[in-house]
Design an enzyme around this catalytic site. Structure first.
Site, mmCIF file in Angstrom:
data_model
loop_
_atom_site.group_PDB
_atom_site.id
_atom_site.type_symbol
_atom_site.label_atom_id
_atom_site.label_comp_id
_atom_site.label_asym_id
_atom_site.label_seq_id
_atom_site.Cartn_x
_atom_site.Cartn_y
_atom_site.Cartn_z
ATOM 1 N N HIS A 247 0.953 -1.156 0.000
ATOM 2 C CA HIS A 247 -0.102 0.142 0.004
ATOM 3 C C HIS A 247 1.065 1.322 0.061
ATOM 4 O O HIS A 247 1.692 1.251 0.828
ATOM 5 C CB HIS A 247 -0.823 -0.048 1.164
ATOM 6 N N GLU A 250 1.583 3.675 3.061
ATOM 7 C CA GLU A 250 2.066 3.000 4.443
ATOM 8 C C GLU A 250 3.527 3.025 4.182
ATOM 9 O O GLU A 250 4.133 2.034 3.796
ATOM 10 C CB GLU A 250 1.341 1.576 4.613
ATOM 11 N N HIS A 385 3.400 -3.447 6.709
ATOM 12 C CA HIS A 385 2.470 -2.686 6.474
ATOM 13 C C HIS A 385 2.285 -1.571 7.399
ATOM 14 O O HIS A 385 3.026 -1.368 8.408
ATOM 15 C CB HIS A 385 1.070 -3.119 6.320
ATOM 16 N N GLU A 477 1.973 -4.979 10.844
ATOM 17 C CA GLU A 477 1.487 -3.514 10.851
ATOM 18 C C GLU A 477 2.289 -2.835 11.689
ATOM 19 O O GLU A 477 2.379 -2.980 12.999
ATOM 20 C CB GLU A 477 -0.011 -3.486 11.447
#
Length: 617
Positions: A247, A250, A385, A477
């Site tokens: 992404h 990110e 991410h 994340e």
């Protein structure tokens, strides 16, 4: 002048206790929720709504931030409320400043009170610059007008530089953030290439840069390999990868991967034994930007103004994390209809035909990564991410399209180990006092969660990696803030440095070996390695070498290869972080030997004639 960095409402550097308000509708819409890009829970009325919302609709409402120290305030960034049920945002506002929180002065624009332009929708961040940067300790946002059909709700970030205090003996240490002398800034495509080139020039013996393809807009997808023999696969040496920037907005993973290149290069040259061991025993592939088109879009807007979704998707509007073939349902459907489930393939599931057609909605970036996975026998990977603090592990896709459901793989125990290794060594995730990012308390799960138990993601890279190749992959994340300000990058490197290193070291757990032909001693490619009670097989690489990640224990391992008798061994995996060598030699079946001799037109040996009971010609 250059405008100051954010105080840290979005990154959570500013504590909840530093944010106050004139009033609020309920606790879930309290002042602590007035943080830029904070995401709400699904249900309105819970503790985790998506903004601060005043109880009253008048011009006397305010959100106040205590910067703790005297600060040069330069700007305010405003955003509306994050909600799928209601639209609320502030059109215009005033800014007030104070040194004691009792006496307040309104920002002036010449002789008149300054009126700042706020939002026209809930999500797009808007920067309001103070006409005259001003030193104070407290700052208030005072809404004047708001969306006619809504109420006073906002999310904010404050831009400010702490004023130097000669009595603060810790100021320089705090500003440093990291003792590693790395290039801590955001790198666009051109600067990323320049940094990668500088690392290869600094460490030419252990680095190699190659490209796996191009993005839709023509940006090359660069990979750096770091190893003692970087240009080729060495027998028995496992292949590792980090993938960042799937992404494009990110961005922390991209910068951490670039930092990691520099760090491994320099520490190897210094003789850091841990790094030397990693580099000599592993072939490390680093892809800093899988979605360069999306990144460039986010980079232009910058860390505070890119919003929550700008740059997330590819140029074609594709979410790359849903763009891989959905092999999960192919496998599950086959298991449902099979008379004998043990006959259903549990690995190396082929890509369905529809996916390979030219008009399939598949991004060139996704095709490039799939080809890369097929070319190199990767063993372990992580996909970096941002926007949360948690490590997720497969399966990401749930069965029967359930929106949320724990959906473990056959290697659930090892995946949980991998996720725990990263999460438990990450300085922020491992902090029991940390505030949750948005609406979900992952600390109750020790900061790891099965992907399907969070939310279903059909066509994820993790699931594809596990079902189509030998590679185990998790998603990390990395931070609450998808696009941290450059000033926060040194701290984020320190938060993640140990995690990045210790996760790579897990590639040396389990068993590994070479599968060879008993007579020729040649390696056997595509041999199937089956571990008892683990319903997920892997295959040997082109030279016959293989790696099977396993937790400590004793395992019955059976190897199958076309034209050979099966071979079985018991392999014991210890607690030490190095693999157990478990080699196999395989004997060809008489029928296979006959086929090969006849194909070459050779004479059939007498022992083979007797074994097959064939008449000599």
């Amino acid at each position: 002048m250059n405008y100051c960095p954010p105080l840290g409402l979005e990154s959570l550097r500013v504590d909840d206790s530093q944010i106050q308000a004139s009033s609020y509708q309920r606790s879930g819409l309290g002042p602590h929720r007035g943080r830029l890009n904070i995401q709400s829970g699904i249900e309105d009325g819970d503790l985790y709504d998506g903004a601060w919302c005043a109880e009253y609709k008048d011009q006397h409402q305010w959100l106040q931030v205590d910067a703790i120290y005297h600060t040069l305030f330069t700007g305010v960034i405003l955003q509306g409320r994050n909600s799928i049920w209601s639209w609320d945002w502030v059109h215009t506002y005033k800014v007030q400043l104070s040194n004691d929180s009792v006496n307040w002065e309104t920002c002036m624009n010449g002789t008149e009170e300054a009126i700042f332009e706020g939002n026209q929708n809930p999500e797009t961040p808007v920067l309001g610059r103070l006409p005259v940067p001003t030193v104070a300790r407290f700052i208030r946002i005072n809404p004047q007008t708001w969306y006619f059909n809504g109420t006073i709700c906002l999310r904010a970030e404050i831009m400010g530089c702490r004023v130097d205090d000669p009595t603060d003996i810790y100021a320089s240490e705090r500003e440093l953030g990291s003792k590693d002398d790395l290039d801590f800034r955001h790198h666009n495509y051109k600067e990323m290439r320049k940094l990668m080139k500088s690392v290869t020039e600094e460490c030419p013996d252990i680095t190699h840069v190659y490209t796996i393809g191009k993005s839709y807009m023509g940006f090359k997808l660069y990979v750096m390999v770091i190893s003692d023999n970087p240009s080729k696969h060495e027998l028995g040496e496992p292949e590792f990868r980090y993938v960042a920037g799937m992404h494009g907005n990110e961005v922390l993973g991209r910068e951490l991967v670039l930092n990691l290149m520099q760090y491994l290069c320099r520490e190897y040259k210094k003789g850091n034994q841990r790094v030397v061991r990693l580099v000599t025993e592993t072939r490390i592939h680093l892809l800093p930007s899988m979605n360069p088109d999306g990144y460039e879009d986010a980079y232009v807007k910058g860390s505070e103004l890119a919003g929550w979704a700008d740059g997330r998707y590819s140029f074609e509007g594709i979410d790359l994390n849903h763009n891989f073939p959905d092999l999960n349902n192919i496998m599950w459907d086959a298991q449902e209809t099979a008379a004998d489930k043990s006959k259903v393939s549990n690995h190396y599931i082929p890509i369905p035909e529809y996916y390979t057609k030219e008009d399939a909605m598949v991004a060139p970036e996704t095709r490039a990564v799939i080809s890369w996975m097929q070319d190199i026998p990767f063993v372990l990977s992580a996909n970096l991410h941002g926007g949360e603090l948690v490590v997720t592990y497969p399966f990401d896709c749930t069965r029967d399209w359930a929106p949320v459901e724990d959906t473990p793989t056959a290697d659930n125990a090892f995946f949980r180990w991998l996720a725990t290794v990263y999460a438990s060594t990450n300085l922020v995730m491992a902090n029991p006092d940390r505030r949750i990012c948005h609406s979900e308390d992952f600390q109750s799960h020790n900061n790891i969660i099965n992907g399907g138990a969070w939310h279903t993601v059909p066509g994820s890279m993790n699931d594809f990696s596990y079902l189509h190749t030998n590679c185990f992959e998790v998603t990390v994340e990395l931070s609450c803030d998808k696009f941290p300000h450059a000033s926060e990058l040194p701290i984020e490197w320190e938060n993640n440095k140990e995690s990045l290193l210790v996760y790579m070291e897990q590639i040396h757990r389990g068993i590994k070996g070479v599968i060879r032909d008993k007579l020729t001693k040649q390696g056997i490619a595509d041999a199937v390695i089956k571990v008892e009670d683990h319903d997920h097989d892997i295959r040997s690489a082109a030279d016959g070498d293989y790696w099977r990640l396993l937790n400590p224990g004793e395992y019955k391992v059976v190897v199958w290869a076309e034209g050979y008798f099966p071979s079985m061994r018991r392999c014991n995996v210890g607690m030490e972080p190095h693999p157990t060598i478990c080699d196999f030699t395989m004997t060809k079946t008489p029928l296979q030997r006959l086929k090969e001799i006849r194909a070459k037109g050779g004479k059939i040996p007498q022992d083979l004639q007797l074994r097959l009971r064939i008449k000599p010609r």
